[in-house]
Design a protein around this motif. Structure first.
Motif, PDB file in Angstrom:
ATOM      1  N   MET A  11     -17.092   7.346  -6.568  1.00 25.70           N
ATOM      2  CA  MET A  11     -17.455   6.067  -7.134  1.00 25.70           C
ATOM      3  C   MET A  11     -16.049   5.144  -7.537  1.00 25.70           C
ATOM      4  SD  MET A  11     -21.136   5.815  -7.635  1.00 25.70           S
ATOM      5  CE  MET A  11     -21.618   4.771  -8.152  1.00 25.70           C
ATOM      6  N   ILE A  12     -15.678   5.941  -8.596  1.00 26.12           N
ATOM      7  CA  ILE A  12     -14.579   5.192  -9.325  1.00 26.12           C
ATOM      8  C   ILE A  12     -13.082   5.822  -9.119  1.00 26.12           C
ATOM      9  CG2 ILE A  12     -13.032   6.299 -11.297  1.00 26.12           C
ATOM     10  CD1 ILE A  12     -15.587   8.734 -11.748  1.00 26.12           C
ATOM     11  N   GLN A  13     -12.863   6.620  -8.365  1.00 27.67           N
ATOM     12  CA  GLN A  13     -11.708   6.781  -7.229  1.00 27.67           C
ATOM     13  C   GLN A  13     -11.603   5.069  -6.208  1.00 27.67           C
ATOM     14  OE1 GLN A  13     -11.056   9.608  -4.030  1.00 27.67           O
ATOM     15  NE2 GLN A  13      -9.082   9.552  -5.456  1.00 27.67           N
ATOM     16  N   ALA A  71      -9.172   2.279  -6.273  1.00 27.99           N
ATOM     17  CA  ALA A  71      -8.300   1.854  -5.483  1.00 27.99           C
ATOM     18  C   ALA A  71      -8.346   0.334  -4.834  1.00 27.99           C
ATOM     19  CB  ALA A  71      -8.669   2.471  -4.113  1.00 27.99           C
ATOM     20  N   LYS A  72      -9.371  -0.285  -5.564  1.00 31.16           N
ATOM     21  CA  LYS A  72     -10.044  -2.155  -5.246  1.00 31.16           C
ATOM     22  C   LYS A  72      -8.497  -2.463  -5.837  1.00 31.16           C
ATOM     23  CE  LYS A  72     -15.046  -2.348  -4.879  1.00 31.16           C
ATOM     24  NZ  LYS A  72     -16.017  -2.728  -5.040  1.00 31.16           N
ATOM     25  N   VAL A  73      -9.004  -1.484  -7.273  1.00 35.37           N
ATOM     26  CA  VAL A  73      -7.306  -2.451  -8.665  1.00 35.37           C
ATOM     27  C   VAL A  73      -6.249  -2.522  -7.852  1.00 35.37           C
ATOM     28  CG1 VAL A  73      -7.112  -2.408 -10.750  1.00 35.37           C
ATOM     29  CG2 VAL A  73      -9.227  -1.851 -10.959  1.00 35.37           C
ATOM     30  N   VAL A  74      -6.022  -1.701  -6.892  1.00 29.58           N
ATOM     31  CA  VAL A  74      -4.821  -1.494  -7.228  1.00 29.58           C
ATOM     32  C   VAL A  74      -4.209  -2.289  -5.721  1.00 29.58           C
ATOM     33  CG1 VAL A  74      -2.841  -0.188  -5.189  1.00 29.58           C
ATOM     34  CG2 VAL A  74      -4.038   1.216  -7.937  1.00 29.58           C
ATOM     35  N   ALA A  75      -4.983  -2.189  -4.989  1.00 31.40           N
ATOM     36  CA  ALA A  75      -5.717  -3.429  -3.672  1.00 31.40           C
ATOM     37  C   ALA A  75      -5.723  -5.063  -4.531  1.00 31.40           C
ATOM     38  CB  ALA A  75      -7.364  -3.510  -3.000  1.00 31.40           C
ATOM     39  N   MET A  88       0.745  -1.047  -0.176  1.00 29.71           N
ATOM     40  CA  MET A  88      -0.310   0.234  -0.113  1.00 29.71           C
ATOM     41  C   MET A  88       0.745   1.141   0.380  1.00 29.71           C
ATOM     42  SD  MET A  88      -3.431  -0.240  -0.199  1.00 29.71           S
ATOM     43  CE  MET A  88      -4.688   0.833  -0.492  1.00 29.71           C
ATOM     44  N   ALA A  89       1.877   1.149   0.514  1.00 30.48           N
ATOM     45  CA  ALA A  89       2.727   2.397   0.982  1.00 30.48           C
ATOM     46  C   ALA A  89       3.325   2.377  -0.463  1.00 30.48           C
ATOM     47  CB  ALA A  89       3.598   2.071   2.429  1.00 30.48           C
ATOM     48  N   ALA A  90       3.575   1.899  -0.894  1.00 33.25           N
ATOM     49  CA  ALA A  90       4.493   1.876  -2.781  1.00 33.25           C
ATOM     50  C   ALA A  90       3.644   2.319  -3.358  1.00 33.25           C
ATOM     51  CB  ALA A  90       5.180   0.381  -2.791  1.00 33.25           C
ATOM     52  N   ASN A  91       2.111   1.822  -3.005  1.00 30.01           N
ATOM     53  CA  ASN A  91       1.558   2.610  -4.346  1.00 30.01           C
ATOM     54  C   ASN A  91       0.954   3.843  -3.701  1.00 30.01           C
ATOM     55  OD1 ASN A  91       0.319   0.816  -6.210  1.00 30.01           O
ATOM     56  ND2 ASN A  91      -0.450  -0.603  -4.381  1.00 30.01           N
ATOM     57  N   LYS A  92       1.356   4.401  -2.538  1.00 28.88           N
ATOM     58  CA  LYS A  92       1.263   5.689  -2.385  1.00 28.88           C
ATOM     59  C   LYS A  92       2.274   6.833  -2.787  1.00 28.88           C
ATOM     60  CE  LYS A  92      -1.818   6.770   1.302  1.00 28.88           C
ATOM     61  NZ  LYS A  92      -1.927   6.564   2.411  1.00 28.88           N
ATOM     62  N   LYS A  93       3.364   6.043  -2.736  1.00 27.47           N
ATOM     63  CA  LYS A  93       4.979   6.733  -2.894  1.00 27.47           C
ATOM     64  C   LYS A  93       4.699   6.933  -4.537  1.00 27.47           C
ATOM     65  CE  LYS A  93       8.534   5.798  -0.713  1.00 27.47           C
ATOM     66  NZ  LYS A  93       9.477   4.558   0.306  1.00 27.47           N
TER      67      LYS A  93
END
Ligand code: GDP
Ligand code: MG
Length: 206
Positions: free
Chosen positions: A179-181, A185-189, A1-6
């Protein structure tokens, strides 16, 4: 998760919204009211255009890209390309025009077909049913109950708006962006999850 935030740091997210619905329901009026805070009575009905605006979503800078379609997409291929490029859809009808309400079913079906989802996975497509011209209550042809029932059947939210009074205009755009966001986020998770199939496979090989 942190990596994705970065990964996303310094990069504002862009949410692509498509306005769909029959002619005359107020797609352009809603778009222009959201973009410029004004009610445009006589926007060229055959003109499709796209708009971009900076917004703050959940305290973070983001951008919205709005494609205002004009029903001139005679070639199915052009329409399908529009739909394919969209991440979320405001499907608009006029509460004063019951045939525009009937048309929303076709738009819904076209979107799901282009996105390649069936009714069981349709929830993954950000979509709002919008009953516009709520200021014209005396000319109402579509009851709130009928529209709500149809939305429930599709599993989507129903909101009434007025591009004239600005009622719920921000709400529909921001709700849809939310909703798009969430979907993104689900796809990233999902992509963060260890791939069990692969792990299992390598165990066998080892
Ligand atoms: P579009 O073809 O879906 O883009 O529809 P337009 O945005 O061009 O609107 C068609 C007509 O309906 C125009 O004359 C608008 O001024 C009018 N209109 C759009 N939204 C509203 C609304 O919320 N209330 C009222 N009273 N008129 C509206
Ligand atoms: Mg228009």
């Amino acid at each position: 998760m942190a990596a994705n935030k970065k990964q996303n740091a310094g990069q504002t997210s862009l949410h692509k919204v498509i306005m769909v619905g029959s002619g005359g329901v107020g797609k352009s009026a809603l778009t222009l009211q959201f973009m410029y805070d004004e009610f445009v009575e006589d926007y060229e009905p055959t003109k499709a255009d796209s708009y971009r605006k900076k917004v703050v979503l959940d305290g973070e800078d983001a951008q919205i890209d709005i494609l205002d379609t004009a029903g001139q997409e005679d070639y199915a291929a052009i329409r399908d390309n529009y739909f394919r490029s969209g991440e979320g859809f405001l499907c608009v009808f006029s509460i004063t025009d019951s045939s525009s309400f009937d048309d929303t079913q076709d738009f819904r079906e076209q979107i799901l077909r282009v996105k390649g989802v069936d009714s069981t996975t349709a929830g993954s497509i950000p979509f709002l049913l919008v009953g516009n011209k709520s200021d014209l209550e005396t000319n109402r042809q579509v009851s709130q109950a009928d529209a709500q029932q149809f939305a429930d059947k599709m599993g989507v939210q129903y909101v009434e708006t007025s591009a004239k009074t600005r009622n719920n205009v921000d709400k529909v755009f921001y709700d849809l962006m939310g909703m798009i966001q969430q979907e993104k986020a689900k796809v990233v998770a999902d992509s963060d999850k260890p791939d069990k199939a692969k792990t299992g496979c390598s165990c066998i090989i080892v």
